[in-house]
Write a protein that holds these residues in place. Structure first.
Motif, mmCIF file in Angstrom:
data_model
loop_
_atom_site.group_PDB
_atom_site.id
_atom_site.type_symbol
_atom_site.label_atom_id
_atom_site.label_comp_id
_atom_site.label_asym_id
_atom_site.label_seq_id
_atom_site.Cartn_x
_atom_site.Cartn_y
_atom_site.Cartn_z
ATOM 1 N N MET A 1 0.845 -1.198 0.000
ATOM 2 C CA MET A 1 0.000 0.000 0.000
ATOM 3 C C MET A 1 0.883 1.251 0.000
ATOM 4 S SD MET A 1 -2.829 1.204 2.838
ATOM 5 C CE MET A 1 -1.614 1.407 4.155
ATOM 6 N N THR A 2 0.505 2.213 -0.832
ATOM 7 C CA THR A 2 1.198 3.499 -0.898
ATOM 8 C C THR A 2 0.216 4.617 -0.563
ATOM 9 O OG1 THR A 2 2.696 2.721 -2.637
ATOM 10 C CG2 THR A 2 2.437 5.097 -2.423
ATOM 11 N N VAL A 3 0.621 5.519 0.331
ATOM 12 C CA VAL A 3 -0.157 6.726 0.616
ATOM 13 C C VAL A 3 0.807 7.901 0.509
ATOM 14 C CG1 VAL A 3 -1.521 8.010 2.280
ATOM 15 C CG2 VAL A 3 -1.730 5.520 2.174
ATOM 16 N N GLU A 4 0.495 8.831 -0.381
ATOM 17 C CA GLU A 4 1.402 9.960 -0.581
ATOM 18 C C GLU A 4 0.626 11.276 -0.585
ATOM 19 O OE1 GLU A 4 4.331 11.667 -4.058
ATOM 20 O OE2 GLU A 4 4.192 9.492 -3.790
ATOM 21 N N GLN A 5 1.113 12.213 0.193
ATOM 22 C CA GLN A 5 0.552 13.560 0.187
ATOM 23 C C GLN A 5 1.246 14.386 -0.891
ATOM 24 O OE1 GLN A 5 1.615 16.559 3.310
ATOM 25 N NE2 GLN A 5 -0.564 16.440 3.830
ATOM 26 N N ILE A 6 0.459 15.030 -1.729
ATOM 27 C CA ILE A 6 0.996 15.908 -2.774
ATOM 28 C C ILE A 6 0.591 17.326 -2.393
ATOM 29 C CG2 ILE A 6 1.076 16.401 -5.242
ATOM 30 C CD1 ILE A 6 0.011 13.483 -5.652
ATOM 31 N N TYR A 7 1.527 18.055 -1.786
ATOM 32 C CA TYR A 7 1.196 19.345 -1.177
ATOM 33 C C TYR A 7 1.612 20.496 -2.085
ATOM 34 C CZ TYR A 7 0.046 22.461 2.677
ATOM 35 O OH TYR A 7 -0.549 23.411 3.461
ATOM 36 N N THR A 8 0.711 21.444 -2.264
ATOM 37 C CA THR A 8 0.966 22.622 -3.089
ATOM 38 C C THR A 8 0.968 23.853 -2.199
ATOM 39 O OG1 THR A 8 -0.136 21.549 -4.952
ATOM 40 C CG2 THR A 8 0.187 23.935 -5.101
ATOM 41 N N GLY A 9 2.151 24.438 -1.997
ATOM 42 C CA GLY A 9 2.315 25.517 -1.037
ATOM 43 C C GLY A 9 1.526 26.764 -1.374
ATOM 44 N N CYS A 10 1.444 27.130 -2.654
ATOM 45 C CA CYS A 10 0.756 28.352 -3.062
ATOM 46 C C CYS A 10 -0.697 28.360 -2.581
ATOM 47 C CB CYS A 10 0.808 28.499 -4.574
ATOM 48 S SG CYS A 10 -0.048 29.937 -5.237
ATOM 49 N N LEU A 11 -1.334 27.184 -2.644
ATOM 50 C CA LEU A 11 -2.731 27.061 -2.219
ATOM 51 C C LEU A 11 -2.853 26.478 -0.822
ATOM 52 C CD1 LEU A 11 -4.292 25.579 -5.486
ATOM 53 C CD2 LEU A 11 -4.585 27.903 -4.634
ATOM 54 N N ALA A 12 -1.720 26.097 -0.219
ATOM 55 C CA ALA A 12 -1.727 25.386 1.069
ATOM 56 C C ALA A 12 -2.696 24.210 0.982
ATOM 57 C CB ALA A 12 -2.095 26.330 2.208
ATOM 58 N N GLN A 13 -2.575 23.427 -0.095
ATOM 59 C CA GLN A 13 -3.546 22.371 -0.389
ATOM 60 C C GLN A 13 -2.883 21.001 -0.481
ATOM 61 O OE1 GLN A 13 -4.027 20.514 -3.486
ATOM 62 N NE2 GLN A 13 -6.002 19.610 -2.981
ATOM 63 N N THR A 177 -3.746 8.304 11.279
ATOM 64 C CA THR A 177 -3.049 9.460 10.707
ATOM 65 C C THR A 177 -4.060 10.396 10.060
ATOM 66 O OG1 THR A 177 -1.093 8.113 10.254
ATOM 67 C CG2 THR A 177 -1.258 10.202 9.091
ATOM 68 N N VAL A 178 -3.947 11.686 10.371
ATOM 69 C CA VAL A 178 -4.854 12.682 9.793
ATOM 70 C C VAL A 178 -4.163 13.377 8.622
ATOM 71 C CG1 VAL A 178 -6.186 14.791 10.206
ATOM 72 C CG2 VAL A 178 -6.002 13.053 12.004
ATOM 73 N N TYR A 179 -4.809 13.305 7.465
ATOM 74 C CA TYR A 179 -4.334 13.979 6.264
ATOM 75 C C TYR A 179 -5.373 15.032 5.857
ATOM 76 C CZ TYR A 179 -0.979 10.114 5.520
ATOM 77 O OH TYR A 179 0.039 9.184 5.633
ATOM 78 N N PRO A 180 -5.163 16.306 6.214
ATOM 79 C CA PRO A 180 -6.154 17.343 5.901
ATOM 80 C C PRO A 180 -6.023 17.859 4.466
ATOM 81 C CG PRO A 180 -4.316 18.313 7.064
ATOM 82 C CD PRO A 180 -4.008 16.840 6.955
ATOM 83 N N ALA A 181 -7.047 18.584 4.019
ATOM 84 C CA ALA A 181 -7.020 19.154 2.674
ATOM 85 C C ALA A 181 -6.222 20.444 2.595
ATOM 86 C CB ALA A 181 -8.446 19.394 2.175
ATOM 87 N N HIS A 182 -5.987 21.090 3.759
ATOM 88 C CA HIS A 182 -5.279 22.371 3.749
ATOM 89 C C HIS A 182 -4.406 22.532 4.978
ATOM 90 C CE1 HIS A 182 -7.286 24.004 0.257
ATOM 91 N NE2 HIS A 182 -8.450 23.656 0.763
ATOM 92 N N GLY A 183 -3.437 23.443 4.868
ATOM 93 C CA GLY A 183 -2.573 23.788 5.981
ATOM 94 C C GLY A 183 -2.516 25.285 6.174
ATOM 95 N N ALA A 184 -1.563 25.743 6.978
ATOM 96 C CA ALA A 184 -1.427 27.164 7.298
ATOM 97 C C ALA A 184 -1.346 28.004 6.031
ATOM 98 C CB ALA A 184 -0.190 27.378 8.159
#
Length: 470
Positions: A1-13, A177-184
């Motif tokens: 199993m693979t779980v990967e977060q793909i984070y985009t800083g401009c949108l904090a997404q 583990t919590v993986y949210p849709a957005h960050g700071a």
């Protein structure tokens, strides 16, 4: 199993890629689909599902294009009413993905269709929660965005959010583990942490919203201090719900190289906004009159959405050479698809053609310290209220950039003022908007408050921003 977060800083997404035994799912994908299809091909897996946590307001999702390219099913939580083919799941419905399962948890409150997706591993263990805008790290989703659509007050939506969190999320195991849709940095919450992954157990300890004594206290806590949402949010919701033009077509349409004469003619005939995406230092030295500067080197897309608002606004681009595609891509993420073209060879081509240029009156912080008279000269600080409250120049006025369309009319064009932000990015945006609207009697300070603070300018006592926010 693979779980990967793909984070985009401009949108904090945060988007998420999950794969198991030849099958994959993507949660809340961005507009451009090529990175996802490339990854699927590289891993040799088939995309089975595209899970959408809700109809996003702050960006346009890539769900429709991605589904067309892969034949993967789009999945929403209960009560969603998309105007395209999709699975509207039932609460607690389980989707098989390779050797794992994804369980839908309907968690209304941020929006009525908002849902979290619970990953159950090969051994039947509840492992990860993709919490969308229901649960952030350090915060929860704002309950005021869906008021009109739901015919509910923000307090009623906050009450629904309380039930969702306390009845559906808090009973889950602490080691999930919590993986949210957005960050700071996202406007979808007010107090998000810089971290983008955490355990639910830790959030139960430190998240203010999960530690309220009762429902009334929760409602008060999560509705207190909410700033008005950016005006473009509603337009992005509509695009996510109704559909949109293919990103490939948007990119092809926008990548039209125009020489200086054609660029000038297009600007005059279409009423397009000239958007200069160079950094503030280069822009200050010279730019096309009436153009607005929002640099690619900062939170470009959210500022475009906040300040330009209308996603249908025609746009002509000025970029550094080679940055044209990036600018069009990042504009499309917030629904600004009407790019008519870009100036070939950038601002230098305009200058070399002998066309009219403009500059911003910018001075160094040292110069500012020498000439400003505190209490006599007007100083406008365009940082956020929380930044201003933490520390500011004595006697400075706080006029946040996000609200410039409201406060610009109060500016006295006869009275000179100084203008600054934290580092120069936002004050140059403000300067360009002011000059485009005919206000020229001001001086912008290079380097912003971070540089000014190193001079002997009188400042208020520092207050930690976390205390300001709470």
């Amino acid at each position: 199993m693979t779980v990967e977060q793909i984070y985009t800083g401009c949108l904090a997404q945060g988007a998420y890629y999950i794969a198991s035994n030849g099958e994959a799912a993507i949660i809340d994908p961005l507009r451009e689909t090529q990175p996802y299809t490339d990854r699927l091909e590289k891993d040799g897996v088939k995309l089975k599902y595209i899970f959408e946590t809700h109809f996003h307001a702050d960006f346009v999702s890539g769900h429709i294009d991605l589904s067309k390219k892969t034949n993967a099913a789009i999945v929403y939580g209960p009560t969603a009413k998309p105007e395209f083919e999709a699975i509207v799941a039932e609460d607690n419905q389980v989707f098989d993905l390779g050797n794992i399962k994804i369980k839908v948890l309907h968690t209304p409150g941020h929006t009525m269709e908002s849902s979290c997706f619970l990953l159950i591993d090969e051994n039947g263990k509840e492992t990860a929660l993709f919490s969308g805008d229901t649960l952030f790290l350090g915060d929860v989703g704002r309950p005021d965005l869906a008021q009109k659509a739901a015919n509910l007050t923000r307090e009623e939506l906050a009450g629904l959010l309380y039930e969702s969190l306390y009845n559906k999320i808090l009973p889950l195991p602490d080691d999930v583990t919590v993986y949210p849709a957005h960050g700071a940095g996202s406007a979808c919450g007010k107090n998000m942490m810089e971290e983008t992954v955490d355990t639910l157990g830790n959030q139960k300890k430190i998240n203010y919203a999960l530690n309220q004594p009762n429902k009334d206290a929760f409602i008060k806590a999560v509705t207190d201090g909410l700033l008005p949402p950016p005006a473009y949010f509603g337009m992005n919701v509509a695009m996510n719900k109704k559909g949109y033009d293919s990103f490939d077509e948007v990119l092809k349409h926008g990548l039209k190289a125009l020489n200086a004469d054609d660029f000038e003619a297009a600007a005059e005939s279409t009423g397009a906004l000239i958007l200069d995406t160079r950094n503030d230092i280069e822009f200050a030295k010279g730019f096309i009159p009436q153009s607005v500067n929002i640099g690619l080197n900062g939170d470009f897309a959210p500022w475009v959405g906040t300040l330009i608002v209308n996603v249908k606004q025609p746009v002509l681009l000025i970029t550094d050479n080679g940055k044209e595609e990036e600018a069009i891509t990042r504009l499309s993420r917030v629904g600004f698809d009407n790019v008519l073209g870009y100036l070939k060879n950038g601002f230098e081509a305009w200058k070399n053609a002998g066309k009219e240029t403009d500059t911003v009156n910018r001075i160094t912080p040292e110069q500012f310290a020498l000439e400003v008279k505190i209490g006599k000269n007007r100083i406008i600080d365009v940082r956020k209220e929380s930044e201003y409250a933490a520390e500011h120049i004595e006697e400075a006025y706080n006029k946040p950039l996000a609200y410039i369309n409201d406060w610009v009319k109060d500016i006295n064009p006869q009275e000179h003022f100084y203008l600054h932000c934290a580092g120069g990015y936002r004050s140059m945006i403000a300067a360009s908007i002011l000059q485009a609207r005919g206000y020229r009697n001001f001086t912008e300070v290079e380097g912003g408050f971070s540089a000014i603070a190193k001079t002997n300018i009188p400042k208020t006592n520092f207050v930690c921003q976390s205390k300001v926010l709470n």
